[in-house]
Structures are given as structure tokens and as C-alpha cells.
Design an enzyme around this catalytic site. Structure first.
Site, PDB file in Angstrom:
ATOM      1  CG  ASN A  28      17.305 -43.574 -16.599  1.00 30.90           C
ATOM      2  OD1 ASN A  28      16.444 -43.751 -15.733  1.00 30.90           O
ATOM      3  ND2 ASN A  28      18.130 -42.546 -16.588  1.00 30.90           N
ATOM      4  N   GLY A  29      14.117 -44.143 -17.404  1.00 30.86           N
ATOM      5  CA  GLY A  29      12.993 -43.239 -17.667  1.00 30.86           C
ATOM      6  C   GLY A  29      11.694 -43.964 -17.368  1.00 30.86           C
ATOM      7  CB  CYS A  56      18.033 -46.493 -14.311  1.00 33.64           C
ATOM      8  SG  CYS A  56      16.568 -47.135 -13.513  1.00 33.64           S
ATOM      9  NE  ARG A  64      22.214 -42.192 -14.155  1.00 33.32           N
ATOM     10  CZ  ARG A  64      22.100 -40.948 -14.569  1.00 33.32           C
ATOM     11  NH1 ARG A  64      23.074 -40.097 -14.341  1.00 33.32           N
ATOM     12  NH2 ARG A  64      21.044 -40.546 -15.210  1.00 33.32           N
ATOM     13  CE  LYS A  72      22.170 -33.884   2.760  1.00 38.00           C
ATOM     14  NZ  LYS A  72      22.268 -33.169   1.539  1.00 38.00           N
ATOM     15  CD  GLU A  77      21.130 -29.798   2.674  1.00 39.61           C
ATOM     16  OE1 GLU A  77      20.017 -29.935   2.145  1.00 39.61           O
ATOM     17  OE2 GLU A  77      22.089 -30.563   2.433  1.00 39.61           O
ATOM     18  CE  LYS A 122      25.288 -36.955  -6.090  1.00 37.62           C
ATOM     19  NZ  LYS A 122      24.773 -36.444  -4.819  1.00 37.62           N
ATOM     20  CD  GLU A 146      19.759 -36.952   1.600  1.00 34.44           C
ATOM     21  OE1 GLU A 146      20.277 -35.839   1.594  1.00 34.44           O
ATOM     22  OE2 GLU A 146      19.355 -37.510   0.555  1.00 34.44           O
ATOM     23  CG  HIS A 172       3.183 -19.211  14.407  1.00 35.58           C
ATOM     24  ND1 HIS A 172       2.181 -18.339  14.747  1.00 35.58           N
ATOM     25  CD2 HIS A 172       4.332 -18.493  14.379  1.00 35.58           C
ATOM     26  CE1 HIS A 172       2.695 -17.125  14.890  1.00 35.58           C
ATOM     27  NE2 HIS A 172       4.002 -17.199  14.679  1.00 35.58           N
ATOM     28  CD1 TRP A 194      16.482 -45.614  -6.711  1.00 37.46           C
ATOM     29  CD2 TRP A 194      14.649 -45.061  -7.866  1.00 37.46           C
ATOM     30  NE1 TRP A 194      15.624 -44.978  -5.855  1.00 37.46           N
ATOM     31  CE2 TRP A 194      14.485 -44.625  -6.533  1.00 37.46           C
ATOM     32  CE3 TRP A 194      13.609 -44.833  -8.765  1.00 37.46           C
ATOM     33  CZ2 TRP A 194      13.352 -43.967  -6.090  1.00 37.46           C
ATOM     34  CZ3 TRP A 194      12.475 -44.177  -8.329  1.00 37.46           C
ATOM     35  CH2 TRP A 194      12.358 -43.747  -7.004  1.00 37.46           C
TER      36      TRP A 194
HETATM   37  C1  F6R Z   1      19.898 -34.571  -1.028  1.00 35.69           C
HETATM   38  C2  F6R Z   1      20.030 -34.477  -2.469  1.00 35.69           C
HETATM   39  C3  F6R Z   1      18.795 -34.239  -3.260  1.00 35.69           C
HETATM   40  C4  F6R Z   1      19.122 -33.431  -4.529  1.00 35.69           C
HETATM   41  C5  F6R Z   1      17.893 -33.318  -5.431  1.00 35.69           C
HETATM   42  C6  F6R Z   1      18.158 -32.466  -6.634  1.00 35.69           C
HETATM   43  O1  F6R Z   1      21.114 -34.788  -0.400  1.00 35.69           O
HETATM   44  O2  F6R Z   1      21.093 -34.617  -3.015  1.00 35.69           O
HETATM   45  O3  F6R Z   1      17.800 -33.626  -2.521  1.00 35.69           O
HETATM   46  O4  F6R Z   1      19.552 -32.161  -4.157  1.00 35.69           O
HETATM   47  O5  F6R Z   1      17.516 -34.598  -5.839  1.00 35.69           O
HETATM   48  O6  F6R Z   1      19.198 -32.971  -7.402  1.00 35.69           O
HETATM   49  P1  F6R Z   1      20.059 -32.055  -8.341  1.00 35.69           P
HETATM   50  O7  F6R Z   1      20.798 -31.083  -7.505  1.00 35.69           O
HETATM   51  O8  F6R Z   1      20.990 -33.006  -9.044  1.00 35.69           O
HETATM   52  O9  F6R Z   1      19.107 -31.381  -9.272  1.00 35.69           O
END
Ligand code: F6R
Length: 608
Positions: free
Chosen positions: A101-102, A2, A27, A485, A481, A603, A488, A504, A75
Site C-alpha cells: 500500500n502506498g 488498499c 480501503r 455527500k 458537506e 476510505k 460522492e 457574485h 485501489w
Molecule cells: C467524505 C469523506 C472524505 C474524508 C477525507 C478525509 O465522505 O469521508 O472526504 O473526510 O478523505 O479523511 P479522514 O477524515 O479519514 O482524514
């Protein structure tokens, strides 16, 4: 999670608020809305399911204007994305409007108390209790300022709130607890935002609110109170530097590919002034704690998602070069663990946004332990950067794509510098890593030159629904990672595994419909990883090898190979990660997904 924006000024602020919301869209992007209060205290509430572009279209029809406005991009946490659940929310007689937000954890309790007193609720959200609770207290005390404070003291959970009202149409009331808010000002305008980068194209003079601060923002004066109503201070403003070119696409089709292509410069910026051609390490952000750093005997790294994976690479780097034991913990697990921590432990929080709720909670957990708290953060002035004793900024610039790319590479670069800074002995491997870091940007440029080849490879594999990524040592976290990627941004199932773990369990998955991306770099573990590759091959699994080693013998044993420039194993991490980021990017592109804003994600995860 948000984005909030508030505006008060001498001219029509609708375009400012919509521009700010567009900058905050990363966000949350399932619904949005604004509330405009005009000079004659008339309100105009416009809400919309979908992103900010849809809201803009809707607003174009009525062309409202006003000088007191709040806006929100959502969000969803409580209730599906719908117009009714979208913010701003309002009290029953539509005189008090809020964006939030929250998460209000005790909203059901408050809702039932208010319902029993005749209040009606029209949304499924937790947020809707806030304007009604303020209304409830306002009717008792006849002061909006007091009613706002009284309502806040009833709320349990986390919040950043902006409130406007026809009762006092010249003020925005704001407060935060565990969710960021910043106030920005010019001579004749004031902005409130979840993130300074959303308003830096209007002003770079900003004041960051602290938890429990309550601000009454009027054009002439900004007063900050604590919850008891004592005026604590006037807002303290600072000037922040921010490159606004990060906030527009330029000629790029989306932010993810723009940000991947910025990586060579990002690495240059991360090492600039910190690692010189004379191989000296200078991390100015750690100068004040250099004595404490001498005495640490254990490091705990916390982070979430991609930042956690950067932490895993940091573990290998710090243990290898500085010989200090390191543990890496998911912030969401660490905060609930009863882990013994001594004063000689150093906690490193890694976060791109600097606002991740779980990582903030991990730092709060050790607040009274007397341990050294360091931050590896990208977002300047963010909560984590202000909670830690010292730290090193990533300087990757604002990252707009929800999937982290350039910030991850910058985190790993900073961790390499930190490992070198903590190294007590100077040997050949220290010098080799320093040289490799200086050469890294050009090597990454060579990977970017292979974009077309990676795109062709993606087209060959686009029909597959599952992928396995495997590697050993440094290549294990980047397998994790790489898989994250891909899943997502393309919604294709992908798993990262340590190559040594295949036997295993996971090898049971392998058949001709389950391709494996094997990451094997030149060095001690190359042969061992190739043995794992052959075991997959013998079970009919298609194989893409990503390597920096020209090994003629392997060519005919795999389905495809991506060669990347040669380097030491520590910096191969960044080089190969860029190739994996391109793989995920082109996969998403080929499937026609919303690359920058994948479904269900946002994000900056500011709720638990
Ligand atoms: C994936 C991604 C997330 C963030 C995670 C932590 O591409 O960006 O997995 O890494 O939400 O976020 P930060 O780094 O902002 O604490």
C-alpha cells in the site's frame, strides 16, 4: 487506499485472510488477491478484478489451504484494475511475493535498472519493482532479511509492505513508511493488517509499527529492526478495545444507513463523561497540555474533505466561544504553503481514519516548530492519534461506509466541546450550547423518524442532474458537506455555496432545471438567507428549504420544506446534516448506486 493482510499460524488461514480482507474492503475495492504458501513451499496465487466476494467465489472452486498467507484489496494508483495489476506481485521466478500500500515514487528508475539486468515486468504497477528488487539483492547477499532491508533503503515514497517467500516459508517480512501496519497475535496465530479493526474479531492484542520499522514475523518470535539491520526491540503489544458489532450489517441493507441511524448514540458517546448535567466540560485527553492551552493565541485546523468541513464549523465555534482566531486549511494546501507559525499557535488535525496522508504531512511539516499539536481523530491508535501531543477521540466507532456520516457528526460534537473547554468566560450562550448538546441525540432521532418523508422528496427530485446547496455562517460548511455527500454517493453534480456569495456568480446557473437546497435556521441570519432564496425563486429555480423555523409566510414561496427540530444555531448543524445525509443516501438508493463503495473512492486516503 488498499488494504493489506498477512497471516501465519498453525492451522489453515485462508478464511481468516478472506474475512480480514472483507473488513478492509472499504480501503479499496477494484481488485483483490491472495498468495498462499503451503507446507511443502508450493505457492497458490489467486487474483481477481472486483471486490472480495468475487475473490471468495474464485477460491471456493479450488479450496486452497496454507499457514502462511498474504492478501490485498486494491485501489488503483498505477495501472487500471486488472488481474495483472492486482496484488500480490512476485519476482520473475515466483519465489518472493508482496502486497503493498502506498506509492513508490522512483519505481521507473528502479524498473529500468532491473530491466537492464534482465528482469521482466508484467504489470503497470509501481509495486512490482519491490519483489524483483528484493530478488536482485537476495542473489547478491543470500539472506532474505538483508535483501529486504537493502531493497527498502532504495525505495522513495510511501509504503506498507508484507512479503512472503518460498525461501523462508515460516516468516512474513513487513515494513512501513507513511502507511499504517499493525501486528496482532494470539497463542497460535499472527496477523498483520492495515487497520486493527480488520483483525479485532480474532485478537485485540496488537502492536502498531512505526515508520521505518522492519519486522520479521515468525510464529515463535517477532523481531523489529531498523533499516541498518540493528535489532531495535521486540514488538510491544497492547490490548485495544473495539466493538466488533460495527463490522457487520445486522439487519441493515448497507453501512451508510446503519451508520446514519447510529448517530444519536454516537453523539451520546462523544459527550459521555465529557459534558455532565452540571454543565462541566472534562476532556481528559487534553489534561496533560492544559498549561500550553492557556497560552495559545491562534489555532490552525487542518483536514481533508468532510473533516475539513468539520474544521470550518470548528472555526465558527472556537472564535465565537473561546475568542481565539482560527484558520482552517486543507491539509493538501497547508503542507506546501510557506505559512508563518509561531510557538503560541496550536495545530489541530481532524481525521476520521487518522491515516490520511496529507494530514499526516501537515503534522510533519510543523514537527520542529515547537507548536502544540492536537488531534480530533476517530480511529484509536491510528498514526495521527500517535503523532499529536494530545487530543480528543470522536468515539464514533468504526465507520465502514466510504462516505462519512456518523464520524462527521462526532467531529462537530467534539469541536463544540473543545470550543466550550477553551471558553474563558461563562455566559448564557455557553450554557445554552451545553444544554443543546445534551438534547441533541433526541432531536436527531426525530430527523431519523422523517426518513420516509425525505425519501419521498428524493423521488420528486430524482430527475435533476445538478443541485446547489446554500447557507450562511454555520450553515455554509454544512451546505458544502451536503453537496459533497450527494455527489460522492449518487454521482450527481452538486455545489455548496455561501448564500451571501450567490450574487457574485453562481446565481447565473439558476433556471428551472437547477434546484437549490436552502438551509436557513432561526436566528439573525434567517431573513438574509430568505432574501437569497427569493432571488433564486424569481429566476425560476426550484427550491427545497431545510429549516427549524415555522415561518408561515415562506410556505407558499418554496417548492418543498423539510422541518427539523428547533435548536440553537450551533447544534442545528448536526441536526440538518443528518437530514442532508438522508437526502444523499436515498438519492443514491433510488439511482441504484453502490452506496457504501462509490466508484473511484476509497476510505482512508493514505497516498498523496
Ligand atoms: C467524505 C469523506 C472524505 C474524508 C477525507 C478525509 O465522505 O469521508 O472526504 O473526510 O478523505 O479523511 P479522514 O477524515 O479519514 O482524514
Amino acid at each position: 487506499m488498499c488494504g493489506i493482510i498477512g497471516y501465519i499460524g498453525n492451522d489453515n488461514g485462508v478464511d481468516y485472510v478472506l474475512g480480514g480482507l472483507k473488513n478492509l474492503e472499504y480501503r479499496g475495492y477494484d481488485s483483490s488477491g491472495i498468495c498462499i504458501i503451503n507446507n511443502s513451499s508450493q505457492t497458490n496465487l489467486i487474483k481477481q478484478v472486483g471486490g472480495i466476494d468475487k475473490l471468495v467465489q474464485k477460491i471456493k472452486i479450488t479450496k486452497p489451504n496454507g499457514k502462511l498467507i498474504i492478501g490485498h484489496t486494491r485501489w488503483a494508483t498505477h495501472g487500471k484494475p486488472s488481474t495483472q495489476n492486482a496484488h500480490p506481485h512476485f519476482n520473475n521466478d515466483r519465489s518472493i511475493f508482496i502486497v503493498h500500500n502506498g506509492i513508490i515514487e522512483n519505481y521507473l528508475e528502479i524498473k529500468s535498472k532491473l530491466t537492464s539486468r534482465g528482469y521482466k515486468f508484467i504489470s503497470e504497477t509501481d509495486s512490482e519493482v519491490i519483489p524483483n528488487l528484493v530478488d536482485f539483492y537476495y542473489k547478491k547477499v543470500n539472506s532474505l532479511s538483508r535483501a529486504f532491508r537493502m531493497a527498502l533503503s532504495d525505495l522513495k515514497g510511501t509504503y506498507a509492505i508484507c512479503l512472503v517467500s518460498t525461501i523462508e516459508p515460516d516468516k512474513i517480512f513487513v515494513s512501513r513508511l507513511g502507511s499504517p501496519l499493525v501486528i496482532g497475535k494470539t497463542k497460535d496465530k499472527i496477523f498483520v493488517s492495515s487497520d486493527p479493526s480488520a483483525i479485532t474479531n480474532k485478537t485485540k492484542t496488537v502492536s502498531f509499527l512505526n515508520d521505518f520499522d522492519i519486522a520479521e514475523v515468525a510464529l515463535k518470535k517477532i523481531k523489529i529492526f531498523n533499516q541498518k539491520g540493528n535489532k531495535v526491540s521486540s514488538a510491544k503489544f497492547e490490548t485495544i478495545s473495539h466493538n466488533d458489532s460495527q463490522n457487520n450489517l445486522g439487519d441493515w441493507p448497507n453501512y451508510m444507513i446503519k451508520e446514519i441511524n447510529q448517530i444519536p448514540e454516537v453523539v451520546e458517546l462523544a459527550i459521555k463523561g465529557r459534558l455532565g448535567a452540571n454543565h462541566q466540560i472534562k476532556l481528559g485527553g487534553l489534561d496533560d497540555v492544559s498549561t500550553q492551552l492557556e497560552h495559545i493565541d491562534r489555532i490552525v485546523i487542518v483536514g481533508c474533505g468532510t473533516s475539513y468541513y468539520a474544521g470550518l464549523i470548528g472555526e465558527y465555534l472556537i472564535e465565537e466561544f473561546a475568542n481565539i482566531p482560527v484558520e482552517v486549511e486543507l491539509s493538501s494546501e497547508f503542507k506546501y504553503k510557506n505559512e508563518p507559525i509561531s510557538r503560541s499557535t496550536c495545530l489541530i488535525a481532524i481525521s476520521q481514519s487518522g491515516e490520511t496522508a496529507d494530514t499526516i504531512a501537515a503534522l510533519n511539516k510543523v514537527k520542529d516548530f515547537g507548536v502544540l499539536k492536537l488531534g480530533i481523530v476517530n480511529s484509536i491508535g491510528s498514526t495521527i492519534s500517535r503523532m499529536t501531543d494530545a487530543g480528543v477521540y470522536c468515539h464514533a466507532g468504526n465507520e465502514r461506509s466510504v462516505a462519512s456520516t456518523k464520524a462527521f457528526i462526532a467531529q462537530v460534537t467534539v469541536l463544540s466541546l473543545l470550543a466550550l473547554r477553551l471558553a474563558k468566560t461563562r455566559n448564557k450562550s455557553v450554557d445554552d450550547l451545553m444544554e443543546d448538546l445534551l438534547n441533541l441525540p433526541d432531536k436527531i432521532r426525530k430527523v431519523l423518524d422523517q426518513s420516509e418523508q425525505i425519501q419521498k422528496l428524493v423521488h420528486k427530485y430524482i430527475k435533476y442532474k445538478n443541485f446547489l446547496f446554500i447557507g450562511r455562517k454555520y450553515n455554509y460548511p454544512i451546505a458544502l458537506e451536503g453537496a459533497l455527500k450527494l455527489k460522492e454517493v449518487s454521482y450527481v453534480h452538486a455545489e455548496g455555496y455561501s448564500a451571501g456569495e450567490m450574487k457574485h456568480g453562481p446565481i447565473a446557473l439558476i433556471d428551472k432545471s437547477f434546484p437549490t437546497i436552502v438551509i436557513a435556521t432561526k436566528g439573525d441570519l434567517y431573513k438574509k438567507t430568505i432574501s437569497n432564496l427569493l432571488e433564486i425563486k424569481s429566476r425560476g429555480g426550484p427550491i427545497i428549504l431545510i429549516t427549524n423555523f415555522q415561518d408561515q409566510k415562506i410556505k407558499n414561496m418554496v417548492d418543498d420544506i423539510v422541518y427539523v427540530p428547533e435548536s440553537g444555531e450551533e447544534t442545528a448543524v448536526q441536526i440538518i446534516s443528518v437530514a442532508l445525509q438522508l437526502f444523499a443516501y436515498y438519492f443514491s438508493l433510488a439511482l441504484g448506486k453502490n452506496i457504501d463503495k462509490p466508484r473511484n473512492l476509497a476510505k482512508s486516503v493514505t497516498v498523496e
